[in-house]
Motif scaffolding. Structure first.
Motif, PDB file in Angstrom:
ATOM      1  N   LYS A  28      81.594   3.586 -13.194  1.00 18.44           N
ATOM      2  CA  LYS A  28      82.519   4.333 -12.407  1.00 18.44           C
ATOM      3  C   LYS A  28      81.351   4.987 -11.340  1.00 18.44           C
ATOM      4  CE  LYS A  28      85.911   5.089 -15.927  1.00 18.44           C
ATOM      5  NZ  LYS A  28      86.829   6.042 -16.901  1.00 18.44           N
ATOM      6  N   ASN A  29      80.139   4.889 -11.469  1.00 20.75           N
ATOM      7  CA  ASN A  29      79.319   5.753 -10.396  1.00 20.75           C
ATOM      8  C   ASN A  29      78.074   4.889 -10.259  1.00 20.75           C
ATOM      9  OD1 ASN A  29      78.321   6.350 -13.061  1.00 20.75           O
ATOM     10  ND2 ASN A  29      77.850   8.395 -12.656  1.00 20.75           N
ATOM     11  N   LEU A  30      78.117   3.547 -10.067  1.00 18.62           N
ATOM     12  CA  LEU A  30      76.743   2.938  -9.866  1.00 18.62           C
ATOM     13  C   LEU A  30      76.442   2.736  -8.461  1.00 18.62           C
ATOM     14  CD1 LEU A  30      74.700   0.822 -11.123  1.00 18.62           C
ATOM     15  CD2 LEU A  30      76.146  -0.991 -10.528  1.00 18.62           C
ATOM     16  N   LYS A  31      75.312   3.375  -8.049  1.00 19.86           N
ATOM     17  CA  LYS A  31      74.689   3.314  -6.584  1.00 19.86           C
ATOM     18  C   LYS A  31      73.842   1.979  -6.170  1.00 19.86           C
ATOM     19  CE  LYS A  31      73.692   8.372  -6.097  1.00 19.86           C
ATOM     20  NZ  LYS A  31      72.677   9.217  -5.608  1.00 19.86           N
ATOM     21  N   PRO A  32      74.390   1.619  -5.127  1.00 18.07           N
ATOM     22  CA  PRO A  32      73.941   0.131  -4.526  1.00 18.07           C
ATOM     23  C   PRO A  32      72.147   0.263  -4.731  1.00 18.07           C
ATOM     24  CG  PRO A  32      75.625   0.984  -3.251  1.00 18.07           C
ATOM     25  CD  PRO A  32      75.310   2.222  -3.961  1.00 18.07           C
ATOM     26  N   GLY A  33      71.809  -0.946  -5.327  1.00 18.88           N
ATOM     27  CA  GLY A  33      70.228  -0.989  -5.384  1.00 18.88           C
ATOM     28  C   GLY A  33      69.610  -0.468  -6.395  1.00 18.88           C
ATOM     29  N   LYS A  34      70.166   0.318  -7.368  1.00 15.98           N
ATOM     30  CA  LYS A  34      69.669   1.010  -8.632  1.00 15.98           C
ATOM     31  C   LYS A  34      69.068   0.045  -9.470  1.00 15.98           C
ATOM     32  CE  LYS A  34      69.825   4.776  -8.666  1.00 15.98           C
ATOM     33  NZ  LYS A  34      68.853   5.908  -8.672  1.00 15.98           N
ATOM     34  N   LEU A  35      69.979  -0.885  -9.762  1.00 20.73           N
ATOM     35  CA  LEU A  35      69.672  -2.126 -10.691  1.00 20.73           C
ATOM     36  C   LEU A  35      68.354  -2.690 -10.404  1.00 20.73           C
ATOM     37  CD1 LEU A  35      73.053  -3.159 -12.050  1.00 20.73           C
ATOM     38  CD2 LEU A  35      71.397  -1.996 -13.434  1.00 20.73           C
ATOM     39  N   PHE A  36      68.631  -3.183  -9.166  1.00 17.88           N
ATOM     40  CA  PHE A  36      67.556  -4.045  -8.375  1.00 17.88           C
ATOM     41  C   PHE A  36      65.857  -3.159  -8.322  1.00 17.88           C
ATOM     42  CE2 PHE A  36      65.121  -5.722  -4.630  1.00 17.88           C
ATOM     43  CZ  PHE A  36      64.920  -6.889  -5.153  1.00 17.88           C
ATOM     44  N   GLY A  37      66.379  -2.140  -8.056  1.00 16.02           N
ATOM     45  CA  GLY A  37      65.081  -1.144  -7.673  1.00 16.02           C
ATOM     46  C   GLY A  37      64.463  -0.951  -9.156  1.00 16.02           C
ATOM     47  N   TYR A  38      65.071  -0.723 -10.134  1.00 13.56           N
ATOM     48  CA  TYR A  38      64.808  -0.641 -11.515  1.00 13.56           C
ATOM     49  C   TYR A  38      64.033  -1.953 -12.224  1.00 13.56           C
ATOM     50  CZ  TYR A  38      66.612   4.042 -12.605  1.00 13.56           C
ATOM     51  OH  TYR A  38      66.825   5.309 -12.611  1.00 13.56           O
ATOM     52  N   PHE A  39      64.710  -2.905 -11.595  1.00 13.06           N
ATOM     53  CA  PHE A  39      64.351  -4.299 -11.891  1.00 13.06           C
ATOM     54  C   PHE A  39      62.858  -4.738 -11.637  1.00 13.06           C
ATOM     55  CE2 PHE A  39      63.593  -8.601 -10.330  1.00 13.06           C
ATOM     56  CZ  PHE A  39      63.471  -9.120 -11.473  1.00 13.06           C
ATOM     57  N   MET A  40      62.533  -4.541 -10.090  1.00 10.91           N
ATOM     58  CA  MET A  40      61.420  -4.932  -9.605  1.00 10.91           C
ATOM     59  C   MET A  40      60.169  -3.857  -9.989  1.00 10.91           C
ATOM     60  SD  MET A  40      61.826  -7.258  -7.507  1.00 10.91           S
ATOM     61  CE  MET A  40      60.727  -7.164  -6.158  1.00 10.91           C
ATOM     62  N   VAL A  41      60.587  -2.568 -10.243  1.00  2.40           N
ATOM     63  CA  VAL A  41      59.346  -1.680 -10.822  1.00  2.40           C
ATOM     64  C   VAL A  41      59.221  -1.740 -12.338  1.00  2.40           C
ATOM     65  CG1 VAL A  41      58.996   0.868 -11.211  1.00  2.40           C
ATOM     66  CG2 VAL A  41      60.026   0.425  -9.161  1.00  2.40           C
ATOM     67  N   LEU A  42      60.129  -2.066 -12.848  1.00  2.00           N
ATOM     68  CA  LEU A  42      59.837  -2.287 -14.336  1.00  2.00           C
ATOM     69  C   LEU A  42      59.010  -3.554 -14.738  1.00  2.00           C
ATOM     70  CD1 LEU A  42      62.975  -0.832 -15.938  1.00  2.00           C
ATOM     71  CD2 LEU A  42      60.729   0.123 -15.920  1.00  2.00           C
ATOM     72  N   ILE A  43      59.799  -4.725 -13.921  1.00  2.00           N
ATOM     73  CA  ILE A  43      59.242  -6.102 -14.407  1.00  2.00           C
ATOM     74  C   ILE A  43      57.850  -6.270 -14.075  1.00  2.00           C
ATOM     75  CG2 ILE A  43      59.085  -8.501 -13.502  1.00  2.00           C
ATOM     76  CD1 ILE A  43      61.345  -7.990 -15.822  1.00  2.00           C
TER      77      ILE A  43
END
Length: 277
Positions: free
Chosen positions: A209-224
């Motif tokens: 209900k409140n997902l910001k664009p790019g949040k998942l991809f950003g976390y993915f790049m940093v964490l991986i």
């Protein structure tokens, strides 16, 4: 009682059809190939569920995963060719096509995926960041399966260790790995990717209900790539020329991808949250 080390002597082949059998003789089914395929199948099923919720057609999902498979394979192969052994493959260009002999680089796969998803997004009129966010959920799961495949192949081995979970890789190509315990860095990396998958999967379903664009991809790049950067300190160099570097090639290639992830997260923080479904 604790073990001093673990002897790893698993065959990379699940089974082999003897060469004297007509038509299919000499065929081997390898753990790496099976696990590679399982990573894509598992990712497909998860994305299929997500896309159904978001009212994306199954046909579009099929096309997306075709792009993913093709560009992952091309990117991973060319990444190994140009990042690790350019002089050899430029002298033997036809061997670039021989992917069954090994040589796939995860950083090349990442670049291939970025390109493939960009082309997909343009052709299907999807925002690029929308596609990246969804695929970021399942790529770490594929990475888990691939690193377990590396374990079955006794490759991408860590440095010597005295820890009780050190592995003696009896089937490794280099003889020093068969005589003493080494860090099972394949397992370290696989578990890191699995945890990242669980986190991203949880984050998506708890922020519909409140997902910001790019949040998942950003976390993915940093964490991986942070996980990859840190685990590289425990790995043996993949190529002899890396021994003279302060950071190995895997770490050097991870730094710009981590910075890209940080930049995406900063950008995402300024975006308006959106309802997913």
């Amino acid at each position: 009682m604790f073990l001093d080390y673990i002897v790893w002597n698993v065959s990379p082949d699940i089974f082999t059809v003897p060469s004297h059998i007509p038509i299919i003789g000499g065929f081997s089914l390898r753990w790496y190939g099976l696990l590679f395929a399982l990573g894509f199948v598992a990712g497909y099923l998860i994305i299929l569920k997500i896309f159904k919720k978001e009212k994306v057609s199954e046909k579009e999902t099929d096309v997306l995963f075709t792009y993913m498979f093709v560009f992952t394979l091309i990117g991973a192969r060319l990444g190994h060719v140009f990042f690790y052994e350019p002089h050899y493959f430029l002298a033997h260009p036809l061997q670039i096509l021989e992917v069954w002999h090994g040589g796939l680089a995860s950083h090349g796969a990442a670049l291939g995926i970025l390109l493939g998803l960009y082309i997909f997004s343009k052709r299907h009129h999807r925002p690029y960041i929308w596609t990246l966010d969804r695929m970021a959920i399942v790529v770490p799961l594929a990475g888990f399966f691939i690193r377990m495949g590396n374990l079955m192949n006794s490759e991408i081995i860590g440095k010597p260790t005295t820890l009780p979970w050190g592995f003696v890789f009896k089937r490794a190509f280099e003889p020093q790995y068969a005589t003493g315990p080494h860090h099972p860095t394949q397992i370290y990396e696989a578990l890191a990717y699995l945890l990242i998958f669980f986190f991203l999967h949880w984050y998506y379903w708890h922020h519909t209900k409140n997902l910001k664009p790019g949040k998942l991809f950003g976390y993915f790049m940093v964490l991986i790539f942070s996980a990859r950067f840190l685990i590289e300190f425990l790995k043996e160099p993949q190529e002899p020329w890396e021994q003279h570097l302060l950071l190995d090639m895997g770490q050097i290639l991870s730094i710009p991808l981590i910075l890209l992830g940080i930049g995406v997260l900063i950008w995402s923080g300024k975006q308006k949250a959106q309802k997913v479904f």
